[in-house]
Design a protein around this motif. Structure first.
Motif, PDB file in Angstrom:
ATOM      1  N   LEU A 338       0.978  -1.233   0.063  1.00 37.80           N
ATOM      2  CA  LEU A 338      -0.042  -0.038  -0.117  1.00 37.80           C
ATOM      3  C   LEU A 338       0.862   1.141   0.196  1.00 37.80           C
ATOM      4  O   LEU A 338       0.286   2.281  -0.108  1.00 37.80           O
ATOM      5  N   GLN A 339       2.320   1.149   0.216  1.00 39.96           N
ATOM      6  CA  GLN A 339       2.933   2.306  -0.068  1.00 39.96           C
ATOM      7  C   GLN A 339       2.603   3.301  -1.265  1.00 39.96           C
ATOM      8  O   GLN A 339       2.752   2.593  -2.584  1.00 39.96           O
ATOM      9  N   GLY A 340       2.247   4.503  -1.033  1.00 39.44           N
ATOM     10  CA  GLY A 340       2.095   5.180  -2.099  1.00 39.44           C
ATOM     11  C   GLY A 340       0.492   5.239  -2.641  1.00 39.44           C
ATOM     12  O   GLY A 340       0.355   5.902  -3.677  1.00 39.44           O
ATOM     13  N   VAL A 341      -0.215   4.366  -2.126  1.00 40.83           N
ATOM     14  CA  VAL A 341      -1.560   4.314  -2.524  1.00 40.83           C
ATOM     15  C   VAL A 341      -2.486   5.096  -1.497  1.00 40.83           C
ATOM     16  O   VAL A 341      -2.249   4.899  -0.098  1.00 40.83           O
ATOM     17  N   PRO A 342      -3.543   6.120  -1.824  1.00 37.92           N
ATOM     18  CA  PRO A 342      -4.420   6.742  -0.975  1.00 37.92           C
ATOM     19  C   PRO A 342      -4.710   5.809   0.095  1.00 37.92           C
ATOM     20  O   PRO A 342      -5.673   4.822  -0.338  1.00 37.92           O
ATOM     21  N   CYS A 343      -4.688   6.100   1.181  1.00 37.70           N
ATOM     22  CA  CYS A 343      -5.102   4.795   2.324  1.00 37.70           C
ATOM     23  C   CYS A 343      -5.334   5.482   3.821  1.00 37.70           C
ATOM     24  O   CYS A 343      -4.701   6.404   3.930  1.00 37.70           O
ATOM     25  N   VAL A 344      -6.295   4.674   4.407  1.00 33.42           N
ATOM     26  CA  VAL A 344      -6.634   5.085   5.611  1.00 33.42           C
ATOM     27  C   VAL A 344      -6.358   3.707   6.414  1.00 33.42           C
ATOM     28  O   VAL A 344      -6.681   2.741   6.298  1.00 33.42           O
ATOM     29  N   ALA A 345      -5.432   3.642   7.465  1.00 33.32           N
ATOM     30  CA  ALA A 345      -5.320   2.449   8.227  1.00 33.32           C
ATOM     31  C   ALA A 345      -6.386   2.616   9.414  1.00 33.32           C
ATOM     32  O   ALA A 345      -6.643   3.394  10.250  1.00 33.32           O
ATOM     33  N   VAL A 346      -7.050   1.378   9.256  1.00 31.71           N
ATOM     34  CA  VAL A 346      -8.407   1.241  10.116  1.00 31.71           C
ATOM     35  C   VAL A 346      -8.047   0.400  11.164  1.00 31.71           C
ATOM     36  O   VAL A 346      -8.026  -0.904  11.034  1.00 31.71           O
ATOM     37  N   VAL A 347      -7.765   0.787  12.456  1.00 34.32           N
ATOM     38  CA  VAL A 347      -7.349  -0.132  13.552  1.00 34.32           C
ATOM     39  C   VAL A 347      -8.547  -0.508  14.292  1.00 34.32           C
ATOM     40  O   VAL A 347      -9.452   0.189  15.191  1.00 34.32           O
ATOM     41  N   ASN A 348      -9.168  -1.732  13.900  1.00 30.21           N
ATOM     42  CA  ASN A 348     -10.658  -2.274  14.402  1.00 30.21           C
ATOM     43  C   ASN A 348     -10.271  -2.864  15.665  1.00 30.21           C
ATOM     44  O   ASN A 348      -9.487  -3.074  16.380  1.00 30.21           O
TER      45      ASN A 348
END
Length: 469
Positions: A338-348
């Protein structure tokens, strides 16, 4: 069901033709409208509409409403109706317009339109009413383009952006940039063409400042396009993560219903489950994918391969991690992908004890949110994080933004002309070369607002409209 009658009327290939179309949605409703526009709109409406009061549409002043009945050429009554009369030029198209409002049944609307066409109107082409409004000077090209954006808006912010465009916000922004360039070009041209008038040469420092200001405005305008498109069109979004981190539960939370099967067993999701949801003011075209892991199950492996493919092509990834378990190799592999991809880390699973390495996640993602997909806690924070990643939070709808590919392409052309003018000035080229580049940028800006658009450009713009608008 197609509301257009199965007939073959002559095409409305002339600006003098009186056109007609159904202007309400192609679905049953309480009211339906058949719009007529052109020099013979009143006469044609008169042939199919009769008021029991004896009042005539041809004699009515603008903004007059008449009650009566619609009938065919054999005087057979089809429906009761309201005729709303608009006199040129105070109408949407700038022409005489009559709108016949009747009951919104599909058959009734089809028959009313057929009667109007039989009475002398021709079927309107897609977007032809708005096209005539543009050609008659009722609106600029960017205002016309915003009409379809208003119709297709998927959220409040998209509607505000489209409304601002329709009210001229983008045109005003473009005109302000153009005026800077026009003033500079006018001074340069006057200095070059009338040497006997002793016109002072434009100070290079002042000229450079003007060009820099115009370039900065164009840079800002172009840079906002992707964020604006996310608001208008929505975003292809993938929910990704290893098995049992809560991807399907998050999908169901965002969907507001049970779209994905949720069990305690890894590998439950085998295929991609899709749904479109509105998160804040952004429409997300969600895809819940199979848990990414190494597996010997041939069916699950197909789902994993599909998930990896969707991650690579998506516009946004919601990467889900289980806060109650340490990071595993599948997590590290996903983070690397996912490096360089628009992303949100969701810590569920934020309602459980947290043992995950939060520092590692923070170091690899622009945005990280804590969420309990089971209870919905943290959903507002997710909404804000998505807005930050997509840069939609910085959009002010009232400012006016570019909202079509045509507009972006022409804006980039204008920006290139300004850059060429800066290059010519900084490299000691003649002021004539600077002037030519500035005039090229001005020409692009005139095309953007439609003041100097070719017929091919206009045709292209209105070909994307629906019939009746």
């Amino acid at each position: 069901m197609d509301l257009v009658p199965v007939i073959h009327p002559k095409k409305a290939n002339s600006a003098s033709a009186t056109i007609a179309a159904i202007s309400t949605a192609q679905a049953p409703g309480g009211i339906g409208i058949v719009r007529i526009s052109g020099g013979e709109a009143r006469q044609i409406a008169e042939r199919v509409f009769t008021s029991p009061s004896g009042k005539k549409i041809q004699e009515a002043s603008g903004y007059t409403v008449l009650y009566g009945h619609i009938h065919d050429e054999h005087q057979e009554v089809m429906d009761e109706a309201i005729a709303l009369v608009f006199a040129a030029p105070a109408s949407f198209t700038g022409e005489d317009v009559v709108e016949l409002s009747c009951h919104g049944g599909l058959t009734i609307l089809k028959n009313v339109l057929r009667a109007v066409l039989a009475a002398g109107a021709v079927a309107a082409a897609p977007g032809e009413f708005t096209r005539r409004a543009f050609l008659n000077g009722k609106m600029g090209l960017t205002e016309a383009e915003s009409v379809m954006e208003l119709i297709s808006a998927q959220g409040n912010q998209a509607a505000r952006v489209a409304l601002a465009g329709h009210e001229g916000a983008l045109s005003k922004r473009i005109q302000a940039i153009r005026q800077l360039l026009v003033d500079a070009a006018a001074h340069l041209s006057a200095w070059a063409d009338y040497p006997e008038e002793d016109i002072p040469q434009l100070d290079p420092t002042v000229l450079k400042g003007t060009l820099f200001a115009a370039r900065k405005e164009m840079d800002t305008l172009v840079s906002q396009f992707d964020a604006g498109r996310a608001i208008r069109e929505g975003v292809d979004t993938v929910i990704a993560g290893r098995p049992n981190v809560g991807k399907s539960t998050l999908m169901n939370l965002l969907s507001g219903c049970e779209r994905s099967i949720v069990t305690q067993f890894a590998g439950t999701t085998r295929d991609i489950v899709e749904e479109t949801v509105l998160l804040g003011d952004v429409a997300l075209r969600l895809a819940d994918t199979a848990g990414i892991r190494n597996t010997t199950d041939p069916v699950e492996r197909i789902g994993v391969d599909k998930a990896k493919g969707r991650v690579k092509t998506s516009q946004l990834v919601l990467a889900v991690f289980d806060s109650s378990r340490p990071l595993e190799q599948e997590d590290f592999d996903l983070i690397e992908t996912l490096q360089g991809v628009p992303c949100v880390a969701v810590v569920n699973k934020s309602d459980l004890d947290c043992v995950i390495d939060l520092t590692y996640i923070k170091d690899h993602f622009e945005q990280m949110v804590f969420l309990s997909a089971q209870s919905g806690s943290g959903l507002e924070e997710l909404q804000q994080a998505v807005a930050q990643v997509l840069h939609t939070a910085a959009i002010n709808p009232a400012e006016g933004i570019l909202f079509t590919e045509r507009q972006r392409d022409v804006a980039q052309s204008a920006r290139k002309g300004i850059e060429e003018a800066v290059f010519a000035l900084e490299n000691g080229m003649t002021l004539d070369a600077v002037t030519v580049s500035i005039e090229g940028a001005i020409s692009s800006l005139l095309e953007l607002t439609g003041e100097r658009a070719t017929e091919a450009v206009v045709d292209s713009v209105f070909s994307h409209f629906c019939v009746g608008k």
